[in-house]
Write an enzyme that holds these catalytic residues in place. Structure first.
Site: not given
Ligand SMILES: *Cc1c(COP(=O)(O)O)cnc(C)c1O
Length: 430
Positions: A286-287, A357-358
């Site tokens: 899951e990238p 504005c920070e």
């Molecule tokens: C955020 C997240 C990702 C992706 O993370 P990256 O650092 O963007 O690759 C994958 N799986 C889950 C469950 C996440 O919460």
């Protein structure tokens, strides 16, 4: 950073001149090099193909979600993760194939789960007992089966260069292992008539540079799958190891190519499959950041400047924490170049700051640049992940437009917000 330039010496993004993009679409502007997005997804897929492993690349779309982005992922035959009804609505609007959608989240509402069931989302990644019971109840009432994975807290956490075998048990995400919550969840899922438990999920962190954490979590998940198969009438079909592969934000970052992480995961899973005498499940990754981060640029126009004797000058641009909160939120580092001359030698180091504005609205604390003038365009590199996705309307500034560029052709994929957009939800109190 070595960045592509054209014959005029200007920064080029996806084959288009950055100055032309800024002139055509105004600034602040978020620009994606689409070929780079495609290339990274294909590089991940290639690892699975050459290893002869059944693998799925599921883009973690919280990094940048839009209809166009989902369309590109569909063209690549990638899957997507969504984490809210809003992301799911976007995927539906993009006509993304619902069997290729995974729904994540630690507190999915009943309404969101109903939306997911109505849409026939492919996989729901169940995070906790509340969700498990709710989903059991909903699917039973609807007599609608759904595929699920169980998210577990692996007790392995990773932070950039280190990982921790026993870390992060104290997390809001997933079923705990040591207190047997995960086993109880499997038992409960196996009892649920309409829940089809296909496998396991874990995500160990983000912006990780070391392979070891991914190898460790793969071993952990494979052995859990083997345990579950032995204890229950369960066939392991899916091993989902999450994302978190690190990218270069500055020249100090020296990450492995993102596909190297997948290679290590595949090898670890294959070894376990032999050792545990268990057939290799489908491997899901899951990238998010690795797919869109390096492909994104933020273009800004330089405005005011403040010089204080003996201190670094402040150079201000027309965006800032509203379109990129990451530096203010967690001291994220970036690098910028002058778009008209990215190779020009620096003559000074400046604080590159925003217009919000920070005092903390500092995009880059120490940025070497050639001499700049009001009206010059600067490009902040590698802003494609969690930049626009976290954008806000702080100070009632409109959010920027997003442009996709490929083969020199630019196309607006998210319009610039207008002042009318900013007040359209407001109601009079008179
Ligand atoms: C955020 C997240 C990702 C992706 O993370 P990256 O650092 O963007 O690759 C994958 N799986 C889950 C469950 C996440 O919460």
């Amino acid at each position: 950073m070595s960045l592509p330039t054209n014959h005029a010496g200007h920064l080029e993004i996806g084959g288009a001149d950055a100055l032309t993009l800024a002139a055509d679409y105004q600034t602040p502007l978020v620009v994606y090099d689409v070929a780079q997005i495609r290339q990274q997804v294909r590089a991940f897929q290639h690892v699975f193909e050459t290893a002869h492993v059944d693998g799925i690349v599921s883009y973690a779309s919280k990094a940048f979600a839009s209809i166009a982005m989902y369309q590109v992922m569909q063209q690549l035959n990638a899957h997507i993760d969504v984490v809210s009804g809003g992301e799911l609505t976007t995927a539906i609007a993009a006509q993304f194939p619902m069997p290729h959608v995974s729904f994540h989240g630690n507190n999915k509402s009943e309404a969101e789960l109903v939306m997911a069931l109505d849409a026939h989302v492919g996989t729901i990644i169940v995070d906790n007992f509340h969700e498990l019971a709710l989903l059991d109840h909903l699917t039973t009432a609807r007599q609608q089966p759904v595929d699920i994975l169980l998210r577990i807290t692996p007790g392995i956490s990773a932070h950039t260069h280190e990982y921790d075998q026993t870390g992060q048990v104290d997390s809001k995400f997933g079923f705990d292992l040591d207190s047997n919550q995960a086993t109880a969840a499997v038992a409960q899922a196996m009892q649920a008539p309409y829940l089809n438990l296909r496998g396991i999920h874990a995500h160990i962190g983000s912006q990780i540079f070391a392979l070891e954490g991914f190898i460790a979590v793969t071993h952990k998940l494979m052995s859990l799958l083997a345990d579950w198969a032995q204890t229950f009438d369960f066939t392991p079909e899916v091993l989902n190891v999450g994302g978190g592969f690190g990218i270069a934000y500055t020249k100090d970052d020296d990450p492995l190519p993102p596909e190297a992480f997948v290679q290590a995961i595949v090898e670890a899973a294959k070894a376990d499959s032999t050792a545990l005498q268990m057939s290799l499940p489908q491997i899901w990754i899951e990238p998010g950041r690795a797919i869109v981060g390096p492909a994104g640029y933020s273009l800004y126009t330089i405005g005011s400047r403040k010089d204080v004797p003996g201190l670094l000058p402040y150079v201000a641009v027309d965006g800032g924490m509203g379109d990129n909160i990451r530096p203010a939120l967690y001291q994220a580092k970036y690098e910028a170049v002058l778009a008209s001359a990215p190779q020009a030698p620096a003559t000074e180091t400046v604080h590159l700051v925003g217009k919000y504005c920070e005092s903390g609205d500092i995009l880059i604390d120490r940025q070497p640049l050639p001499t700049t003038h009001p009206g010059d365009i600067v490009a902040v590199c590698a802003t494609g992940a969690y930049g626009y996705a976290m954008a806000s309307n702080y100070n009632r500034n409109p959010r920027p437009a997003v442009v996709f560029v490929e083969n020199g052709q630019a196309k607006i994929v998210v319009s610039r917000e207008t002042f009318a957009d900013l007040i359209h939800l407001d109601q009079s109190y008179l």
